[in-house]
Design an enzyme around this catalytic site. Structure first.
Site, short mmCIF file in Angstrom:
data_model
loop_
_atom_site.label_atom_id
_atom_site.label_comp_id
_atom_site.label_asym_id
_atom_site.label_seq_id
_atom_site.Cartn_x
_atom_site.Cartn_y
_atom_site.Cartn_z
CG ASP A 209 -1.99 -0.98 1.27
OD1 ASP A 209 -2.23 -1.61 0.24
OD2 ASP A 209 -2.62 -1.13 2.33
NE ARG B 120 -3.80 -1.92 -4.44
CZ ARG B 120 -3.41 -2.01 -3.16
NH1 ARG B 120 -3.42 -0.96 -2.37
NH2 ARG B 120 -2.97 -3.16 -2.68
C1 LIG Z 1 -8.38 -1.67 -3.94
C2 LIG Z 1 -8.03 -0.32 -3.41
C3 LIG Z 1 -6.83 -0.14 -2.75
C4 LIG Z 1 -6.48 1.12 -2.28
N1 LIG Z 1 -5.23 1.32 -1.75
C5 LIG Z 1 -4.85 2.56 -1.40
C6 LIG Z 1 -3.52 2.83 -1.00
O1 LIG Z 1 -2.65 1.95 -0.94
N2 LIG Z 1 -3.20 4.10 -0.66
C7 LIG Z 1 -4.11 5.13 -0.73
O2 LIG Z 1 -3.76 6.28 -0.45
N3 LIG Z 1 -5.38 4.89 -1.11
C8 LIG Z 1 -5.77 3.64 -1.45
N4 LIG Z 1 -7.06 3.43 -1.87
C9 LIG Z 1 -8.09 4.48 -1.68
C10 LIG Z 1 -8.11 5.47 -2.82
O3 LIG Z 1 -6.95 6.27 -2.81
C11 LIG Z 1 -9.34 6.37 -2.74
O4 LIG Z 1 -9.31 7.08 -1.54
C12 LIG Z 1 -10.67 5.64 -2.83
O5 LIG Z 1 -10.60 4.57 -3.73
C13 LIG Z 1 -11.78 6.60 -3.31
O6 LIG Z 1 -11.50 7.09 -4.60
P1 LIG Z 1 -12.28 6.60 -5.94
O7 LIG Z 1 -11.26 6.48 -7.01
O8 LIG Z 1 -13.03 5.37 -5.66
O9 LIG Z 1 -13.16 7.81 -6.38
P2 LIG Z 1 -14.29 8.68 -5.65
O10 LIG Z 1 -14.41 9.92 -6.46
O11 LIG Z 1 -13.98 8.82 -4.18
O12 LIG Z 1 -15.57 7.79 -5.83
C14 LIG Z 1 -16.21 7.53 -7.05
C15 LIG Z 1 -17.53 6.86 -6.76
O13 LIG Z 1 -17.30 5.59 -6.12
C16 LIG Z 1 -18.19 5.39 -5.04
N5 LIG Z 1 -17.43 5.42 -3.77
C17 LIG Z 1 -16.16 5.85 -3.59
N6 LIG Z 1 -15.75 5.72 -2.32
C18 LIG Z 1 -16.80 5.20 -1.68
C19 LIG Z 1 -17.00 4.84 -0.33
N7 LIG Z 1 -16.06 4.99 0.61
N8 LIG Z 1 -18.20 4.32 -0.03
C20 LIG Z 1 -19.18 4.15 -0.95
N9 LIG Z 1 -19.04 4.49 -2.25
C21 LIG Z 1 -17.87 5.00 -2.59
C22 LIG Z 1 -19.18 6.51 -5.13
O14 LIG Z 1 -20.22 6.11 -5.99
C23 LIG Z 1 -18.40 7.62 -5.77
O15 LIG Z 1 -19.20 8.56 -6.41
C24 LIG Z 1 -7.40 2.20 -2.41
C25 LIG Z 1 -8.60 2.01 -3.08
C26 LIG Z 1 -8.92 0.79 -3.60
C27 LIG Z 1 -10.20 0.64 -4.35
#
Ligand SMILES: Cc1cc2nc3c(=O)[nH]c(=O)nc-3n(C[C@H](O)[C@H](O)[C@H](O)COP(=O)(O)OP(=O)(O)OC[C@H]3O[C@@H](n4cnc5c(N)ncnc54)[C@H](O)[C@@H]3O)c2cc1C
Length: 303
Positions: free
Chosen positions: A130, A180
Site C-alpha cells: 500500500d 495499483r
Molecule cells: C483496492 C483499493 C486499494 C487502495 N489502496 C490505497 C492505498 O494503498 N493508498 C491510498 O492512499 N489509497 C488507497 N485506496 C483508496 C483510494 O486512494 C481512494 O481514496 C478511494 O478509492 C476513493 O477514490 P475513488 O477512485 O473510488 O473515487 P471517488 O471519487 O472517491 O468515488 C467515485 C464513486 O465511487 C463510489 N465510492 C467511492 N468511495 C466510496 C465509499 N467509501 N463508499 C461508498 N461508495 C464510494 C461513489 O459512488 C463515488 O461517487 C485504495 C482504493 C482501492 C479501491
C-alpha cells in the site's frame, strides 16, 4: 466540513476508544471490514471467489510505534499467506510498510518485508504494498524497487493525487512495474498533491495510459465510473484484452460495478480489510463519502 471533522475523528484516540468498544459500532463496521479475525477475512474471500472475484487481504493497523507491534503484523501476514494457500483461494496480501516498523527502525522494516515476501512466495501468494502519506513515499518506492527485483510479482500502490507520482513511475520504468493506481486517501498539502477532483482525474488518466505502455498487468483501484471507462479505452488502444488488466475495489463498495465487470469478462479483485484496528480505516471511508457516515449512524441507533 464533514470531511474535516472525520479526518479529526480519525486521529482522536479518545473517540476511537469510545467507538471501538461499542458492540453496535463493531457490527456496523462489518459493511466495510470483514471482521476482526483472519478466518472471517478468509470466509469473505471464499464468498467473493464464488462470484468470480479475487481478493487482497489487508491486516488493519498502520504506524506501529514499537518493533513488537511490527513483529505481530509479520506473524499475522505469514499466517494469512499460509491460510490462503491452504484454502486454495485466489487471494493476495497487501501490507503497509509503516506497519512493519518503517518509521521506527528502517533496517528492521527491511528484514520484516523480506521475511513476508520470502514466506509468501514460498506458498505462492503475491504481495502488494500500500502507499501511505507523502512523507513515506520516497522510502516506500525505494523498498518496492528491491522487493520487485527479488519478487517480480510484487505490486505497488501509487497515488494519482501526488504531484511526484509520474516522476516516481518514470524512475521505476526499467522494471516494468506492477502497479495499483489509486487516487490517494490521505489529506495532503497543496505543494505535494493536486486537490481538485478534475486535476486528480486528469493525472489518473495520464497514469493509466502510462501503465499500459510501461507497466505490467496494471490494476486500477477506483470506484469512479469515469476512470473505469478510461481504463477500458486505454486497454483497447494498447490492444489489451479484458483479462490483461485488473480492477480493484474496497470491500463493500460498488458491488453493482464489481458484478458488472465480472459479467463482462473483466478481472476484479476486492481488498478485504480485517483486524481489530478498523477505526482509522472506517473513518477514512466515511470522509470519502459522507453517505457512509449516515449508514453507520443509522446502524448505531438501530434504524
Ligand atoms: C483496492 C483499493 C486499494 C487502495 N489502496 C490505497 C492505498 O494503498 N493508498 C491510498 O492512499 N489509497 C488507497 N485506496 C483508496 C483510494 O486512494 C481512494 O481514496 C478511494 O478509492 C476513493 O477514490 P475513488 O477512485 O473510488 O473515487 P471517488 O471519487 O472517491 O468515488 C467515485 C464513486 O465511487 C463510489 N465510492 C467511492 N468511495 C466510496 C465509499 N467509501 N463508499 C461508498 N461508495 C464510494 C461513489 O459512488 C463515488 O461517487 C485504495 C482504493 C482501492 C479501491
Amino acid at each position: 466540513m464533514v470531511n474535516r471533522v472525520l479526518m479529526w475523528a480519525a486521529a482522536s484516540p479518545r473517540l476511537q476508544r469510545q467507538v471501538t468498544q461499542n458492540p453496535v459500532a463493531r457490527r456496523a463496521a462489518h459493511r466495510f471490514v470483514a471482521g476482526e479475525r483472519l478466518d472471517e477475512a478468509l470466509d469473505a474471500a471464499a464468498a467473493l471467489a464464488s462470484r468470480g472475484i479475487g481478493s487482497i487481504l489487508d491486516l488493519l493497523g498502520e504506524g506501529v510505534t514499537d518493533l513488537s507491534g511490527a513483529g505481530a503484523a509479520v506473524a499475522e501476514y505469514e499466517a494469512a499467506a499460509k491460510a490462503i494457500a491452504a484454502r486454495g483461494l485466489d487471494a493476495r496480501i497487501s501490507i503497509k510498510l509503516s506497519q512493519l516498523g518503517q518509521t521506527v527502525d528502517r533496517d528492521a522494516c527491511v528484514a520484516n518485508l523480506t521475511e513476508i515476501l520470502d514466506q509468501a512466495a514460498a506458498v505462492g501468494v503475491p504481495v502488494e504494498i500500500d502507499m501511505e502519506d507523502s512523507s513515506l513515499v520516497p522510502d516506500t518506492v525505494a523498498l518496492f524497487r528491491d522487493a520487485a527485483t527479488a519478487h517480480p510479482q510484487t505490486r505497488l500502490a501509487v497515488q494519482a493525487a501526488l504531484r511526484r507520482t509520474p516522476v516516481d513511475l518514470e524512475a521505476l520504468a526499467s522494471l516494468r512495474p506492477r502497479v495499483r493506481l489509486v487516487k490517494g486517501a490521505y489529506a495532503e498539502p497543496l505543494e505535494h498533491a493536486h486537490q481538485g477532483k478534475a486535476e486528480i482525474r486528469a493525472q489518473y488518466r495520464y497514469l493509466t495510459d502510462w501503465l499500459f505502455e510501461h507497466g505490467s498487468d496494471p490494476a486500477f483501484g477506483t470506484h469512479d465510473d469515469e476512470l473505469v471507462a478510461h481504463a477500458h479505452q486505454a486497454a483497447a488502444r494498447a490492444g489489451k484484452g479484458p483479462q490483461e488488466y485488473e480492477f480493484q475495489f474496497l470491500y463493500g463498495i460498488r458491488r453493482d460495478l464489481q458484478q458488472e465487470l465480472v459479467d463482462s469478462g473483466h478481472r476484479v479483485r476486492v481488498y478485504i480489510p480485517f483486524g481489530s484496528a478498523w477505526y482509522p480505516y472506517l473513518t477514512r471511508r466515511m470522509a470519502e463519502r459522507p453517505a457512509n457516515l449516515l449508514f453507520f449512524l443509522r446502524a448505531l441507533v438501530g434504524r
